[in-house]
Design a protein around this motif. Structure first.
Motif, PDB file in Angstrom:
ATOM      1  N   LEU A 102     -32.008  88.497 106.428  1.00  0.00           N
ATOM      2  CA  LEU A 102     -33.167  87.910 107.094  1.00  0.00           C
ATOM      3  C   LEU A 102     -33.749  88.876 108.121  1.00  0.00           C
ATOM      4  O   LEU A 102     -34.967  89.012 108.246  1.00  0.00           O
ATOM      5  CB  LEU A 102     -32.783  86.591 107.747  1.00  0.00           C
ATOM      6  N   ILE A 103     -32.870  89.524 108.865  1.00  0.00           N
ATOM      7  CA  ILE A 103     -33.388  90.464 109.862  1.00  0.00           C
ATOM      8  C   ILE A 103     -34.125  91.588 109.170  1.00  0.00           C
ATOM      9  O   ILE A 103     -35.189  92.032 109.597  1.00  0.00           O
ATOM     10  CB  ILE A 103     -32.236  91.019 110.731  1.00  0.00           C
ATOM     11  N   ALA A 104     -33.546  92.049 108.027  1.00  0.00           N
ATOM     12  CA  ALA A 104     -34.176  93.142 107.286  1.00  0.00           C
ATOM     13  C   ALA A 104     -35.225  92.621 106.318  1.00  0.00           C
ATOM     14  O   ALA A 104     -35.524  93.259 105.310  1.00  0.00           O
ATOM     15  CB  ALA A 104     -33.111  93.930 106.525  1.00  0.00           C
ATOM     16  N   HIS A 105     -35.808  91.496 106.657  1.00  0.00           N
ATOM     17  CA  HIS A 105     -36.730  90.882 105.703  1.00  0.00           C
ATOM     18  C   HIS A 105     -37.884  91.813 105.360  1.00  0.00           C
ATOM     19  O   HIS A 105     -38.289  91.925 104.209  1.00  0.00           O
ATOM     20  CB  HIS A 105     -37.266  89.567 106.270  1.00  0.00           C
ATOM     21  N   HIS A 106     -38.413  92.464 106.360  1.00  0.00           N
ATOM     22  CA  HIS A 106     -39.470  93.427 106.082  1.00  0.00           C
ATOM     23  C   HIS A 106     -38.814  94.727 105.676  1.00  0.00           C
ATOM     24  O   HIS A 106     -38.451  95.559 106.512  1.00  0.00           O
ATOM     25  CB  HIS A 106     -40.344  93.629 107.325  1.00  0.00           C
ATOM     26  N   THR A 107     -38.680  94.907 104.387  1.00  0.00           N
ATOM     27  CA  THR A 107     -37.788  95.974 103.899  1.00  0.00           C
ATOM     28  C   THR A 107     -38.266  97.364 104.257  1.00  0.00           C
ATOM     29  O   THR A 107     -37.488  98.306 104.265  1.00  0.00           O
ATOM     30  CB  THR A 107     -37.649  95.901 102.375  1.00  0.00           C
ATOM     31  N   SER A 108     -39.571  97.490 104.544  1.00  0.00           N
ATOM     32  CA  SER A 108     -40.046  98.844 104.779  1.00  0.00           C
ATOM     33  C   SER A 108     -39.861  99.273 106.233  1.00  0.00           C
ATOM     34  O   SER A 108     -40.121 100.417 106.564  1.00  0.00           O
ATOM     35  CB  SER A 108     -41.515  98.944 104.377  1.00  0.00           C
ATOM     36  N   ASP A 109     -39.388  98.357 107.077  1.00  0.00           N
ATOM     37  CA  ASP A 109     -39.254  98.675 108.500  1.00  0.00           C
ATOM     38  C   ASP A 109     -37.861  99.247 108.764  1.00  0.00           C
ATOM     39  O   ASP A 109     -36.864  98.523 108.717  1.00  0.00           O
ATOM     40  CB  ASP A 109     -39.468  97.396 109.330  1.00  0.00           C
ATOM     41  N   PRO A 110     -37.747 100.545 109.014  1.00  0.00           N
ATOM     42  CA  PRO A 110     -36.416 101.127 109.197  1.00  0.00           C
ATOM     43  C   PRO A 110     -35.709 100.576 110.431  1.00  0.00           C
ATOM     44  O   PRO A 110     -34.477 100.455 110.436  1.00  0.00           O
ATOM     45  CB  PRO A 110     -36.708 102.626 109.335  1.00  0.00           C
ATOM     46  N   GLU A 111     -36.497 100.216 111.477  1.00  0.00           N
ATOM     47  CA  GLU A 111     -35.866  99.655 112.677  1.00  0.00           C
ATOM     48  C   GLU A 111     -35.193  98.334 112.358  1.00  0.00           C
ATOM     49  O   GLU A 111     -34.074  98.060 112.794  1.00  0.00           O
ATOM     50  CB  GLU A 111     -36.946  99.451 113.764  1.00  0.00           C
ATOM     51  N   ALA A 112     -35.875  97.530 111.557  1.00  0.00           N
ATOM     52  CA  ALA A 112     -35.299  96.248 111.168  1.00  0.00           C
ATOM     53  C   ALA A 112     -34.017  96.470 110.392  1.00  0.00           C
ATOM     54  O   ALA A 112     -33.007  95.787 110.589  1.00  0.00           O
ATOM     55  CB  ALA A 112     -36.301  95.456 110.335  1.00  0.00           C
ATOM     56  N   ALA A 113     -34.044  97.459 109.487  1.00  0.00           N
ATOM     57  CA  ALA A 113     -32.857  97.734 108.691  1.00  0.00           C
ATOM     58  C   ALA A 113     -31.690  98.122 109.592  1.00  0.00           C
ATOM     59  O   ALA A 113     -30.564  97.653 109.431  1.00  0.00           O
ATOM     60  CB  ALA A 113     -33.149  98.868 107.704  1.00  0.00           C
ATOM     61  N   ARG A 114     -32.017  98.962 110.596  1.00  0.00           N
ATOM     62  CA  ARG A 114     -30.954  99.400 111.502  1.00  0.00           C
ATOM     63  C   ARG A 114     -30.420  98.233 112.307  1.00  0.00           C
ATOM     64  O   ARG A 114     -29.210  98.065 112.461  1.00  0.00           O
ATOM     65  CB  ARG A 114     -31.499 100.488 112.430  1.00  0.00           C
ATOM     66  N   GLY A 115     -31.354  97.424 112.813  1.00  0.00           N
ATOM     67  CA  GLY A 115     -30.943  96.269 113.605  1.00  0.00           C
ATOM     68  C   GLY A 115     -30.091  95.318 112.786  1.00  0.00           C
ATOM     69  O   GLY A 115     -29.068  94.806 113.271  1.00  0.00           O
ATOM     70  N   ALA A 116     -30.502  95.111 111.541  1.00  0.00           N
ATOM     71  CA  ALA A 116     -29.745  94.220 110.676  1.00  0.00           C
ATOM     72  C   ALA A 116     -28.328  94.744 110.476  1.00  0.00           C
ATOM     73  O   ALA A 116     -27.349  94.000 110.538  1.00  0.00           O
ATOM     74  CB  ALA A 116     -30.450  94.101 109.324  1.00  0.00           C
ATOM     75  N   ARG A 117     -28.262  96.049 110.264  1.00  0.00           N
ATOM     76  CA  ARG A 117     -26.941  96.646 110.032  1.00  0.00           C
ATOM     77  C   ARG A 117     -26.071  96.497 111.264  1.00  0.00           C
ATOM     78  O   ARG A 117     -24.905  96.103 111.184  1.00  0.00           O
ATOM     79  CB  ARG A 117     -27.147  98.110 109.691  1.00  0.00           C
ATOM     80  N   THR A 118     -26.655  96.826 112.420  1.00  0.00           N
ATOM     81  CA  THR A 118     -25.876  96.717 113.659  1.00  0.00           C
ATOM     82  C   THR A 118     -25.389  95.283 113.838  1.00  0.00           C
ATOM     83  O   THR A 118     -24.221  95.050 114.176  1.00  0.00           O
ATOM     84  CB  THR A 118     -26.756  97.107 114.866  1.00  0.00           C
ATOM     85  N   ALA A 119     -26.295  94.334 113.599  1.00  0.00           N
ATOM     86  CA  ALA A 119     -25.922  92.937 113.802  1.00  0.00           C
ATOM     87  C   ALA A 119     -24.766  92.564 112.892  1.00  0.00           C
ATOM     88  O   ALA A 119     -23.759  91.989 113.330  1.00  0.00           O
ATOM     89  CB  ALA A 119     -27.128  92.045 113.509  1.00  0.00           C
ATOM     90  N   PHE A 120     -24.898  92.904 111.607  1.00  0.00           N
ATOM     91  CA  PHE A 120     -23.862  92.486 110.667  1.00  0.00           C
ATOM     92  C   PHE A 120     -22.537  93.173 110.961  1.00  0.00           C
ATOM     93  O   PHE A 120     -21.477  92.546 110.975  1.00  0.00           O
ATOM     94  CB  PHE A 120     -24.313  92.781 109.233  1.00  0.00           C
ATOM     95  N   LEU A 121     -22.612  94.475 111.213  1.00  0.00           N
ATOM     96  CA  LEU A 121     -21.362  95.203 111.422  1.00  0.00           C
ATOM     97  C   LEU A 121     -20.673  94.772 112.702  1.00  0.00           C
ATOM     98  O   LEU A 121     -19.445  94.631 112.746  1.00  0.00           O
ATOM     99  CB  LEU A 121     -21.629  96.709 111.445  1.00  0.00           C
ATOM    100  N   THR A 122     -21.464  94.541 113.757  1.00  0.00           N
ATOM    101  CA  THR A 122     -20.836  94.133 115.012  1.00  0.00           C
ATOM    102  C   THR A 122     -20.176  92.773 114.856  1.00  0.00           C
ATOM    103  O   THR A 122     -19.026  92.575 115.268  1.00  0.00           O
ATOM    104  CB  THR A 122     -21.885  94.071 116.127  1.00  0.00           C
ATOM    105  N   THR A 123     -20.922  91.850 114.263  1.00  0.00           N
ATOM    106  CA  THR A 123     -20.302  90.526 114.118  1.00  0.00           C
ATOM    107  C   THR A 123     -19.121  90.597 113.179  1.00  0.00           C
ATOM    108  O   THR A 123     -18.115  89.927 113.371  1.00  0.00           O
ATOM    109  CB  THR A 123     -21.323  89.502 113.613  1.00  0.00           C
ATOM    110  N   ARG A 124     -19.215  91.443 112.138  1.00  0.00           N
ATOM    111  CA  ARG A 124     -18.075  91.508 111.222  1.00  0.00           C
ATOM    112  C   ARG A 124     -16.854  92.112 111.904  1.00  0.00           C
ATOM    113  O   ARG A 124     -15.722  91.710 111.650  1.00  0.00           O
ATOM    114  CB  ARG A 124     -18.409  92.303 109.970  1.00  0.00           C
TER     115      ARG A 124
END
Lengths: 101, 468, 187, 501, 604
Positions: E137-159
């Motif tokens: 959901l965070i990376a919903h806008h697939t072309s936005d690299p910042e969103a992708a990074r944020g999504a990754r950080t969120a998932f990895l931190t929570t994991r």
């Protein structure tokens, strides 16, 4: 005369023959060493037959076999010697040492 | 008094080999050079007759013929193995010997060598054993020098001189054993030894074994093996490293089983020879780049494995089928490996590069043969090794089995050193097609297939070998 | 007494002649010394009552040594002893090995408690031998016979320089054999 | 029945071999697919009729009775799931290869042969039979890689693979022979050996046997440090070959642990379970870390296999630490390990097929060459994301079912090792997310397709038909695990009892 | 009963997965809303009926779900929040895709499963699925690299934090809870209980963006605002606090966990409050304030004030989803999330502005809004534990008034340079207005719940004095901030969320990647050095672990290899090619054998 005397003589012949087989460079001389070794064997066989088991004939047959074997081996040996002499002009074992390792 | 107390019909396989050899010489003398193939056909017919005779004889209960010759499972098995080996080699060596001026003689000598090997296996008298030893040796000396080039004559010379020395030693041993036991027949040997002198018996036995070890190519009478294998053409090398071994090892087996262990402790002696043979053979093969020498050393180590079985021969009933099966497996596999070498002009490991792409079937046959020599299921040698290990284990020589296992692992390395280039990319220079042999290729494939069949069908074969 | 003297003389002859085989500097002499050694042993064999075998040995060895002499003349260096020979290798090791073997064998011969003599010789030894060869050891003799055949074939293979196809053509159809020296076994 | 399942592909291969050569791939690939489907039906039937305990569909024919070797087949809860997985992966590979143009005949024949031996390994109940299938799988796979490899170094990679695994298999064989010799009467029969338990007391012989068998299996599994053949083999292998290699062949190693090492050498297994655990954990962490640093997609997936197989080892190792843990924990660990084998086969098979589809389009596995594919090829992106999440152990997919059980079961026995291993799922999550971001997200970027300028089509029906079922099965196992676990649980209970003897 | 619970969980899940897979071009929003509405209905019925269910999962472990007093509140809250957010998002065409709506539904299903799970496996499963869906959901806008990074950080931190749950599951089993039931936590034996509790605490803190995991929430703000409204205010981040509230008995049982949790909570409330105060970006401000507000829930769990925590959860969910939604709506219109650019937004959109104002006032804790009540309830609990907790909590309250006021100040003060808003479909605007108003009412009135069912009734109840003090603090806070809002300092430390992410990168991510790269290099070298027959391979691995070990081992293996080669050479040395040497060797060999034979006879 006893067995031991015969056997010591046979042992001496065997040892001399062995010495010859080990030292001679010439193929024919080496074969002579082997002949001499068999010479001792003949003596031993005769002695064993005479002193231990004269009733049977195995000792005699053994001597027959030794004599025959000598002939056969000599024939084969000369044939091999002839062959290698023809092929490589060699009559010494030391010269036939290409195959090794 | 002088009576033919025995029936020559019991010796049909031997007589067939002899007749084949005599006919080969006679017919060959009147055969044009390029048509000597008929001699081979004749020889193969003789082998066929021999095989039929073997099968017929094998159905009868064990017996002794001519007082000195035993007809039992061992003899029958050795007859069959030798006959099949002779047939295989004669067949696949066609390309190598066809139209050679001495092709007929080649055939005759192989048949005579085979006859000698069979007679060794069946001999139950030291005198006959020696006579058979001579018969197994002399034709092969000639065979070694058959090609009459520099290397082959050197090989013949070394083979002959080693053989002569071994023969002399064997005769001396026979004499000593005769002196110790007062007899030369195996049936009377145990009682003769029981009352005789143990020391001369032991020395005599070792000396007799020296002769047999020479034929088998076991340490320390193995020196001829690499040089002769290297120096002779592959078909000849295949004969020399296969056929006499079978007879000699069977003969060793027969002789030793009649020597009481408690008088001469031979199992340990054989175990020592076995251990040294397999280890030395393997070590020496390690960095060989010549495939013929590599195979030669591998045969030395293979003899070591067979000797394991002989060492425990008197202790476990599993030994006999193990021995005979191993011999059969070894013969087929070894012949396959040599055939693969004969099929191709390459003589060093590197020259085999790219064979897998050019001649895939041949490469596979070679791989099967080599892995067979390692003892990979389902090749025949695997069953052979397995039975050998089992026999050693059950016969109280587990250390020998362990050593053999270590050696087996070690051996894989040099076999793989040969296998690996087969599947690497080709060498730049194009292969010389003309120097390849079609029959040898077929022979390699056939032998490899047979070794697989023998392995898979081991369940059927082993019980046959177990019969007394 | 005579027996003992005879034994000593023959034994000494056999051994000394045998040893001299490798000491003389001529092959021809060596051959004859070897023959002498054999003859001495034949004598010793005769002393055990094996007349037939003794004679056989004498005959065989004389012939063999003559053959050997022929070979000397054919190929070997210094056939007539005109030049000295240096034909030894590994002498020291060989002496050690041979000496060890001799000591071991002789010691064995003397130390071992040999069994007692069992039985007496057959009245006609030659007859007994013949019977034995024709019955109990018949197969052995047959085998030796075959071996002789094999030896002939093998020797021919090895020793002949020119085979039948050289002499008579590949089809064996040559009208006359092509021999360097006339008179070979042709047709 | 079982023999039919095993040898059906071989029979089909023989029949196909008799056909005249033609370059039409469908002539060969369609029968292959059909073979797989028929096998699937047969496996399904067997699944329904599997007896609740012991071996089902047993076939035993004397082979070499004097050497205690027999043709002995049978399935139980440990093997049937793997058989099913094998057939599924092969069928997927078949569908994927429907249009294989490069020497289609020998390609299909090889795969059919591989299919027979792969199923054979999992149903063999005789050590020699097992070994035969095990070894032949190496041989056939060698030819697949060498003959249809994609890179210039395919042959050398294939050779490395062959030599390595073959050496391992020899060690395996020696171990088998040791067990055989220790048994009285000598036999290679697995159930008989398990019942007899010849090396009850452990000791040096049993230890040596375990060492040999362990080495052999570790190479095939592969465990660090025996894994070095894996990445080059995968990099060079064709997609279907990689899927089979990772999906099926690696399982032969781990299956060997549960079928042979554990029940036949229980004493030594218990004694050396700690070593197994350590090896497993090292593989988990090492595999994940090295995968993290890869830029080549296929190599990355290959290394995650090392990681995933490490979990299996952790599970079976923990099951051997009998003293430290109760029956339920061991049960969970063992069942988890077996589940992981099935799960990894499905998921990694799908991943490799996806990687193959990518390579077909872009001719490179370099992840840096791709970007923003989510916009261009949504089907590929979606399936790749699903496969990646399945592989990183997300709940809802089979991997979670496996890994959760392994961790939960193993923690009590080896808390430290398990705690370290758990980090592995974080690392895999990291590496897959990086890969996903690189390839699917961001600006659109892809290499030109060979020959034509820039067409980069989405997954085709054939590819979908191959990949979707694999992921669907992984999801089904993840959501409704009982169907699978009901089959595995009884068998792993028996296994644990054997180990605890 | 069972069917009801199964339906509650499966309806959003199946609906969501179907939408994601099928991706209907136009029907996504209506279908999504229908599913959400059905979920609300199911949730309400379930909350009344209290169903429970146990599905066999693993050997001896069931997947247990139940709606009890506590989860009844949560299921309704989640369902309602979902409906509200979806309805609001319907106003944005960019978020009308099947993928977005479907994932939102899947997320809600996972959240429902999380709050109803009674055993650890389903809890963990749903918990992780939430994380993964939040990535998508965070990376919903697939072309936005910042969103992708944020999504990754969120998932990895929570994991990372989730690993705690894996360990907790193992610890439960090892500690004698074969069913892995969550409420059996206090019964776990020995040290295993500490491990289990620690695992749960770590997982909860991570999910709830508490210290030190807070930073992931910052990155997550790159996702669409409705996502933030649902995930990062009402549901997912609250799940951690909820889990802690569920396991207070276990926290208390250990002795150390409860105070630790309480202090982490209150520290987060204070420090992240300060972070919020320093933000120059509306979404970041709201995100930090979320962390801070959830800190109060965590504090409640730590001090055992469960009803207070629940109250705070509900009140905060309404407030924060309102704020995120409204903020999101403005962001879309203005095209920026910087506070400076948003100046005067409330003036231009009066309805949304009013709702935003109500929300902000609630966030500030001004009486009589919901958060005023709930925060005081929590502080009352803290007071019962210790005055220092109370004092810090009160300070946090002051800060919260500050950031609420800061946001409010910016949206009401007109920008010096006028901005042109982007046009939005009028239908969408109407729906958004309705939703915003409804949420504002809920936020303001949530305090009334404290008088309602027992689950909300704080115990100990806040005293009148406490209520008064906190109300006053809120008002003062607003007042002070209002005056300085335009020129509040924005220290880098606070602006960058205490540099926590950098810390994580430097301490964990970078070393890991370096290690990975080094290992990979080593592994590649390994391939190149595969030397058949020496086993050197294995040794090279050791090289990576320990140079010294390597050298030793290498010598050893090289030694073995060299030894084997040397032995091989030795084995071939006798093969001189010289026949007389063969003779001598054979003679010696057989002589030795004969001697051995004689010797053996002598021995025996």
């Amino acid at each position: 005369m006893n067995l031991q005397a015969y056997l010591v003589v046979a042992a001496a012949l065997v040892s001399v023959g062995l010495f010859g087989a080990l030292t001679q460079q010439s193929i024919v001389m080496l074969m002579m060493g082997l002949e001499l070794l068999l010479n001792g064997v003949i003596l031993g066989a005769a002695a064993f037959w005479y002193f231990l088991a004269p009733a049977g004939t195995e000792g005699q047959v053994l001597i027959v076999i030794v004599v025959t074997a000598m002939a056969i081996e000599m024939a084969a040996g000369f044939a091999v010697t002839t062959a290698i002499y023809r092929a490589k002009r060699i009559d010494m074992t030391d010269d036939a040492a290409e195959l090794r390792g | 008094m002088v009576m033919m107390n025995e029936d020559p019909a019991t010796l049909i396989p031997e007589l067939a080999l002899l007749a084949g050899a005599v006919l080969a010489v006679l017919v060959g003398a009147w055969t044009p050079r390029r048509r000597q193939g008929r001699v081979r056909v004749l020889a193969l017919v003789a082998v066929g007759v021999g095989l039929i005779g073997t099968i017929t004889a094998a159905t009868k209960p064990p017996s002794t013929t001519f007082d000195t010759y035993v007809l039992d499972t061992t003899t029958h098995a050795v007859r069959a193995i030798v006959l099949v080996s002779v047939a295989l080699i004669l067949w696949w060596s066609r390309d190598a010997v066809a139209a050679h001026p001495r092709e007929s003689e080649f055939t005759a000598l192989v048949l005579l060598g085979g006859l000698g090997a069979v007679l060794m296996a069946g001999a139950a008298d030291l005198l006959l054993l020696f006579a058979a030893f001579l018969l197994a040796s002399v034709p092969l000396y000639a065979l070694a020098g058959w090609a009459k080039s520099g290397a082959t004559t050197e090989a013949a010379l070394k083979y002959y001189l080693s053989g002569a020395f071994a023969g002399v030693t064997m005769l001396a041993g026979t004499t000593l054993l005769y002196g110790a036991a007062g007899t030369t027949g195996y049936d009377t040997l145990p009682e003769g030894l029981a009352t005789g002198a143990a020391g001369p018996a032991a020395v005599g036995l070792v000396a007799v074994l020296a002769g047999l070890a020479f034929k088998a190519g076991a340490v320390p009478a193995h020196f001829w093996v690499p040089d002769v294998t290297d120096g002779t053409p592959p078909p000849v090398a295949a004969v020399l490293t296969t056929i006499p071994k079978i007879g000699a090892l069977a003969a060793m087996w027969r002789l030793l089983l009649d020597v009481p262990e408690d008088i001469v402790p031979w199992p340990l002696l054989i175990a020592v020879i076995a251990a040294v043979s397999m280890s030395l053979g393997n070590l020496a093969a390690f960095s060989q780049s010549s495939v013929l020498r590599l195979l030669a050393y591998s045969t030395v180590s293979q003899v070591g494995y067979v000797l394991i079985i002989i060492a425990v021969g008197a202790r476990t009933p599993e030994a006999q089928p193990a021995l005979l099966f191993y011999l059969a497996a070894y013969a087929l596999t070894n012949i396959g490996a040599f055939a693969a070498v004969a099929a191709h002009p390459a003589r060093t490991v590197d020259e085999f590069r790219g064979l897998g792409r050019r001649r895939p079937l041949l490469a596979i046959a070679l791989v099967v043969s080599l892995l067979g020599l390692v003892g990979t299921p389902p090749t025949a040698v695997f069953v052979g090794k397995l039975t050998a290990f089992t026999a050693a284990f059950d016969g109280g020589m587990a250390w020998l089995a362990v050593l053999a296992a270590v050696n087996t692992v070690a051996s894989l390395f040099y076999y793989l050193r040969w296998i690996a280039p087969l599947f690497r990319d080709e060498s730049p220079e194009p292969a010389d097609e003309s120097s390849e042999s079609r029959t040898a290729r077929h022979g390699a494939v056939t032998a490899a297939t047979l070794s697989l069949v023998l392995g898979v069908a081991a369940g059927l074969i082993l019980p046959l070998f177990a019969a007394s | 007494m005579i027996t003992l003297a005879l034994f000593v003389v023959l034994a000494a002859t056999a051994i000394v002649a045998g040893a001299l085989v490798f000491r003389v500097d001529s092959m021809a002499r060596a051959t004859f010394l070897l023959l002498l050694s054999f003859l001495a042993v034949a004598g010793l064999v005769l002393m055990t009552g094996l007349q037939y075998l003794g004679v056989v040995i004498v005959l065989m060895m004389v012939i063999e040594m003559v053959v050997m002499a022929v070979f000397m003349i054919m190929y070997m260096m210094n056939p007539a002893g005109l030049m000295t020979m240096t034909m030894f290798h590994n002498t020291r090791g060989a002496v050690a090995i041979a000496a060890t073997v001799f000591v071991a064998l002789a010691a064995g011969a003397l130390v071992v408690d040999w069994p007692v003599r069992g039985g007496v010789p057959a009245p006609d030894l030659t007859m007994a031998l013949g019977e034995s060869l024709m019955s109990g050891q018949m197969l052995t003799m047959m085998t030796l016979g075959v071996t002789l055949f094999a030896t002939i074939v093998g020797s021919v293979v090895l020793a002949t320089g020119r085979g039948r196809y050289d002499r008579l053509g590949d089809d064996l159809g040559a009208a006359e054999s092509d021999d360097r020296d006339r008179g070979g076994v042709g047709r | 029945m079982l023999s039919i399942v095993v040898f059906l592909p071989a029979v089909v291969a023989l029949a196909l071999a008799a056909l005249p050569d033609t370059s039409t791939p469908r002539r060969y690939t369609v029968p292959w697919v059909v073979t797989g489907l028929v096998q699937l039906v047969l496996v399904a039937v067997m699944w329904l009729q599997l007896p609740p305990s012991g071996y089902g569909f047993v076939e035993q024919v004397a082979w070499i009775p004097s050497a205690g070797i027999s043709y002995h087949l049978g399935v139980d809860g440990l093997s049937l799931p793997l058989v099913a997985m094998t057939v599924v992966v092969f069928t997927a590979a078949a569908i994927y290869s429907l249009r294989e143009h490069q020497r289609p005949k020998s390609y299909v024949l090889l795969f059919l042969a591989l299919q027979t031996v792969s199923v054979g390994v999992f149903v063999a109940l005789d050590l020699i039979l097992f070994f035969l299938f095990f070894d032949l799988s190496i041989v056939f796979m060698y030819f697949v890689i060498a003959g249809w490899g994609q890179g210039s170094r395919a042959r050398s990679a294939a050779l490395t693979f062959f030599l390595y695994t073959f050496l391992g298999s020899l060690a395996l064989l020696l171990g088998f022979i040791l067990i055989y010799l220790a048994a009285t009467p000598h036999t290679f029969d697995i159930p008989a050996l398990a019942a007899q338990n010849p090396l009850t007391a452990g000791g040096p012989v049993a230890g040596a046997a375990l060492l040999a068998i362990g080495m052999g299996l570790a190479v095939k599994t592969p465990l660090v440090p025996f894994h070095t053949w894996l990445p080059p083999a995968h990099t060079e292998a064709p997609a279907a070959g990689s899927a089979v290699l990772a999906g099926v062949l690696l399982k032969m190693g781990t299956y060997g642990f549960v079928r042979i090492a554990m029940p036949l050498l229980p004493a030594s297994w218990r004694q050396f379970a700690g070593v197994v655990v350590v090896l497993g954990v090292v593989s988990v962490i090492y595999g994940a870390l090295v995968a993290l640093a890869q830029t080549d997609l296929k190599r990355m997936i290959a290394y995650t296999s090392v990681n995933h197989m490490g979990y299996v080892l952790l599970g079976v190792g923990a099951a051997g630490l009998v003293a430290e843990t109760d029956a339920q924990a061991r049960q969970l660990a063992t069942t988890g390990a077996v589940t992981q084998m099935v799960s990894h086969g499905l998921i990694t098979g799908a991943l490799f097929l996806l990687a193959g589809a990518l390579h077909e389009r872009g001719r490179t596995y370099d992840m840096g060459a791709y970007g923003g594919l989510a916009a261009r090829t949504p089907r590929f992106a979606g399936l790749f994301a699903v496969a990646a999440f399945a592989s990183l152990g997300l709940p809802g997919f089979s991997g979670f079912i496996a890994e959760f059980q392994i961790f939960t079961g193993a923690l009590g026995a080896t808390p430290v090792a398990t705690a370290i291993a758990v980090v592995g799922i974080l690392l895999t999550a990291g590496l897959f997310l990086v890969a996903l971001s690189r390839m699917l997200l961001g600006g659109l970027r892809y290499p030109d397709a060979p020959g034509t300028p820039r067409p980069f089509p989405d997954l085709r029906a054939r590819e979908l038909a191959a990949i979707v079922p694999l992921l669907l099965l992984a999801t089904l196992i993840g959501l409704v695990p009982r169907t699978l676990l009901d089959t595995i649980d009884p068998a792993s209970r028996v296994l644990n009892e054997l180990v605890a003897r | 009963m069972d069917v009801l619970l199964v339906a509650l969980l499966l309806v959003p899940l199946i609906g969501g997965v179907t939408l994601v897979v099928v991706r209907p071009p136009r029907a996504a929003v209506p279908v999504g809303l229908a599913v959400a509405a059905a979920t609300v209905g199911l949730a309400v019925v379930a909350a009344l009926q209290r169903p429970h269910i146990g599905l066999p999962l693993f050997d001896g472990v069931a997947a247990g779900f139940a709606v009890d007093e506590l989860s009844a509140v949560m299921v309704v809250l989640v369902a309602v929040a979902l409906l509200a957010v979806l309805a609001f998002a319907a106003g944005e065409p960019a978020l009308g895709s099947g993928r977005f709506v479907g994932l939102m539904l899947v997320f809600a299903g996972a959240m429902l499963a999380t709050v109803t799970a009674t055993t650890l496996p389903p809890l963990l499963a749903a918990w992780e699925v939430m994380g993964a869906v939040s990535w998508a959901l965070i990376a919903h806008h697939t072309s936005d690299p910042e969103a992708a990074r944020g999504a990754r950080t969120a998932f990895l931190t929570t994991r990372t934090a989730d690993l705690g749950l894996y360990l907790a599951a193992g610890a439960l089993l090892a500690g004698g809870v074969p069913t892995l039931a969550i409420d059996a936590l206090p019964l776990v034996a020995g040290g295993w209980r500490d491990l289990a509790v620690a695992g749960i605490v770590v997982a909860a803190l991570g999910k709830s963006a508490q210290l030190p995991f807070s930073f992931w929430l910052s990155g997550a703000m790159h996702g669409p605002s409705p996502v933030s409204a649902l995930l990062h205010s009402a549901t997912m981040v609250a799940a951690g606090a909820y889990l802690l509230l569920r396991t207070t008995a276990g926290l208390q049982a250990t002795g150390w966990a409860a105070p630790l949790v309480a202090w982490v909570g209150v520290s987060t409330a204070l420090l992240l409050g300060l972070v919020a105060l320093a933000q120059d970006d509306l979404k970041q401000l709201l995100a930090a304030s979320t962390s801070a507000q959830i800190g109060f829930m965590v504090l409640a769990a730590g001090v055992g004030a469960v009803p207070a925590g629940v109250l705070q959860t509900v009140a905060h969910a309404a407030t924060k989803s309102l704020l995120f939604l409204v903020a999101g709506a403005w962001l879309v219109r203005v095209g920026s999330r910087r506070l400076d650019d948003l100046r005067g937004a409330a003036r231009r959109h009066p309805v949304l502005g009013a709702a935003f104002t109500v929300g902000s006032v609630t966030l500030a804790g001004v009486p009589p809004t919901g958060l005023w009540v709930s925060k005081d309830a929590v502080l009352a609990g803290a007071m019962a534990t210790g005055p220092s907790l109370y004092a810090v909590g009160l300070a946090a309250g002051l800060v919260s008034a500050g950031y609420a006021a800061k946001a409010l100040w910016f949206v009401w003060h007109p920008s010096p340079n006028p901005v042109e808003d982007m046009a939005v479909a009028p239908a969408g605007e109407r729906v958004q207005a309705v939703v915003a108003v409804a949420l504002a009412v809920a936020a303001a009135a949530a305090g009334l719940l404290a008088l309602g069912p027992a689950v909300f009734r704080p115990d100990p109840a806040p005293s009148g004095l406490e209520l008064l003090v906190s109300g006053a603090v809120a008002v003062v806070g607003i007042g002070v901030t209002w005056r300085v809002a335009g020129r509040l300092p924005e220290p880098a430390l606070l602006l960058s969320w205490l540099r926590l992410e950098r810390l994580a990168v430097v301490l964990l991510v970078r070393p890991t990647r370096q290690l990975a790269a080094a290992l990979a290099r080593g592994d590649d070298a390994l391939h190149h050095r595969v030397v058949l027959g020496t086993g050197r391979d294995a040794v090279r691995v050791a090289a990576l672990i320990d140079r010294h070990v390597e050298r030793g081992l290498d010598r050893g293996v090289d030694g073995v290899a060299a030894g084997a080669r040397a032995l091989g050479r030795t084995a071939r040395r006798p093969q001189t090619g010289q026949l007389h040497q063969y003779y001598a060797q054979a003679a010696v060999g057989f002589g030795v054998l004969a001697a051995l034979a004689v010797l053996l006879i002598g021995v025996s």
